[in-house]
Design a protein around this motif. Structure first.
Motif, PDB file in Angstrom:
ATOM      1  N   ASN A 145       0.827  -1.211   0.000  1.00 35.96           N
ATOM      2  CA  ASN A 145       0.000   0.000   0.000  1.00 35.96           C
ATOM      3  C   ASN A 145       0.861   1.261   0.000  1.00 35.96           C
ATOM      4  O   ASN A 145       2.036   1.237   0.372  1.00 35.96           O
ATOM      5  CB  ASN A 145      -0.927   0.005   1.213  1.00 35.96           C
ATOM      6  CG  ASN A 145      -0.160   0.091   2.527  1.00 35.96           C
ATOM      7  OD1 ASN A 145       0.907  -0.505   2.680  1.00 35.96           O
ATOM      8  ND2 ASN A 145      -0.699   0.825   3.479  1.00 35.96           N
ATOM      9  N   GLY A 146       0.255   2.354  -0.398  1.00 34.85           N
ATOM     10  CA  GLY A 146       0.967   3.622  -0.427  1.00 34.85           C
ATOM     11  C   GLY A 146       0.032   4.758  -0.782  1.00 34.85           C
ATOM     12  O   GLY A 146      -1.188   4.580  -0.867  1.00 34.85           O
ATOM     13  N   SER A 147       0.607   5.922  -0.984  1.00 32.86           N
ATOM     14  CA  SER A 147      -0.175   7.114  -1.281  1.00 32.86           C
ATOM     15  C   SER A 147       0.578   7.983  -2.271  1.00 32.86           C
ATOM     16  O   SER A 147       1.803   7.927  -2.373  1.00 32.86           O
ATOM     17  CB  SER A 147      -0.437   7.921  -0.005  1.00 32.86           C
ATOM     18  OG  SER A 147      -1.122   7.146   0.957  1.00 32.86           O
ATOM     19  N   LYS A 148      -0.181   8.794  -3.000  1.00 35.84           N
ATOM     20  CA  LYS A 148       0.447   9.757  -3.903  1.00 35.84           C
ATOM     21  C   LYS A 148      -0.419  11.003  -3.984  1.00 35.84           C
ATOM     22  O   LYS A 148      -1.608  10.985  -3.637  1.00 35.84           O
ATOM     23  CB  LYS A 148       0.642   9.166  -5.305  1.00 35.84           C
ATOM     24  CG  LYS A 148      -0.635   8.937  -6.089  1.00 35.84           C
ATOM     25  CD  LYS A 148      -0.331   8.407  -7.485  1.00 35.84           C
ATOM     26  CE  LYS A 148      -1.615   8.143  -8.283  1.00 35.84           C
ATOM     27  NZ  LYS A 148      -1.313   7.603  -9.632  1.00 35.84           N
ATOM     28  N   ILE A 149       0.186  12.078  -4.437  1.00 38.78           N
ATOM     29  CA  ILE A 149      -0.527  13.329  -4.658  1.00 38.78           C
ATOM     30  C   ILE A 149      -0.068  13.901  -5.994  1.00 38.78           C
ATOM     31  O   ILE A 149       1.101  13.781  -6.354  1.00 38.78           O
ATOM     32  CB  ILE A 149      -0.298  14.316  -3.487  1.00 38.78           C
ATOM     33  CG1 ILE A 149      -1.318  15.445  -3.531  1.00 38.78           C
ATOM     34  CG2 ILE A 149       1.134  14.806  -3.429  1.00 38.78           C
ATOM     35  CD1 ILE A 149      -1.453  16.198  -2.224  1.00 38.78           C
TER      36      ILE A 149
END
Length: 295
Positions: free
Chosen positions: A88-92
């Motif tokens: 899992n991870g996140s980005k913008i």
């Protein structure tokens, strides 16, 4: 008689017309809007991750704590370490903006991790061609696995790509080409969630890298957008985050992200922190046993 001024067009010695050329400029991101996938927000500096050199009161972050799947633009080899792949991870991502060749872009990044030693959490920042969605430039990378020997940034991320046709080096210049140190410190930072205040392996240098300047000069005129992200590797324990900042960052340009209050107004974590720490220690013991069994 009214005189109308017209732009001057010079003649070269050969008699050919010499047209005025556009002046290189520093790209301003003050009007850009940002969209997040996963866990992202704006936060004030504290003793763990202090304010960046831009002087902004707030800066942005993305974190693996509360992240989602399928956000990374990179596919990396596992190098036969026995661990699984990215999780899992996140980005913008910013909206599209225009730039001319030789225009410059300056960003600030600070990578902080509680992970390492075979669990290769990593972060990236890239410039993307808005027309083709292809990577136009790599602006920053970091990886937690090499923190013990100091190679957190750029962390050998790009040369571990599965696609060998992609560039394996950064296109931006970090810290004006000077040596990048490591600002070893604690890991008590709200965006790290339940991992805040702990470290997977004390042999690794958990904590923030300190703010690192990324400077890029555009090679071609076009339409672009920016993407910053962070990924867990091998499991979803022991989180990692990437702080980012730039001149003109404004809260109004970030929609749907967490807005953290100033440190002086953040309530003491009390029992929540103790509970999170206990859960983290249980997870650490379990994962340490798993890692030892693979070595």
């Amino acid at each position: 008689m009214k005189i109308t001024r017209t732009p001057l067009i010079a003649l070269s010695l050969s008699g050919a017309l010499v047209l005025p050329t556009a002046q290189a400029a520093n790209i301003s991101l003050s009007n850009n809007t940002w969209t997040a996938s996963g866990a992202a927000g704006l936060i004030y500096g504290d003793n763990t991750v202090n304010n960046s050199p831009t002087g902004n009161a707030q800066f942005g972050y993305v974190s693996t704590s509360g992240g989602v799947y399928g956000v990374s633009s990179l596919v990396l080899r596992d190098e036969g370490r026995g661990t699984e792949n990215q999780t899992n991870g996140s980005k913008i991502q910013s909206n599209a903006f225009s730039a001319n060749a030789n225009d410059t872009l300056t960003l600030q990044f600070n990578y902080i991790s509680t992970d390492g030693r075979g669990y290769d959490d990593y972060a990236w920042a890239r410039l993307v061609n808005a027309d083709t969605h292809n990577t136009a430039a790599w602006l920053f990378t970091a990886r937690s696995t090499n923190s013990a020997n100091g190679n957190v940034v750029p962390g050998n991320v790009l040369n571990r790509q599965v696609d060998n046709n992609l560039p394996d080096e950064l296109d931006a210049v970090l810290n004006d080409g000077n040596t990048i140190g490591f600002a070893a410190a604690g890991t008590s930072w709200i965006p790290l969630g339940g991992s805040s205040g702990i470290c997977w392996d004390n042999a690794n240098t958990c904590g923030p890298t300190g703010w690192i300047k990324s400077a890029y000069s555009f090679t071609a005129t076009g339409s672009y957008f920016l993407e910053f992200g962070v990924i867990n590797w091998g499991d979803e324990a022991f989180d990692t985050a990437l702080a980012f900042d730039f001149g003109g960052l404004q809260q109004v340009n970030f929609s749907g992200v967490a807005i953290m209050p100033p440190p002086s107004t953040v309530p003491l974590p009390g029992g929540f922190l103790l509970m999170s720490l206990g859960m983290g220690l249980v997870s650490a013991i379990s994962r340490r046993s798993k890692f030892a069994g693979q070595s």
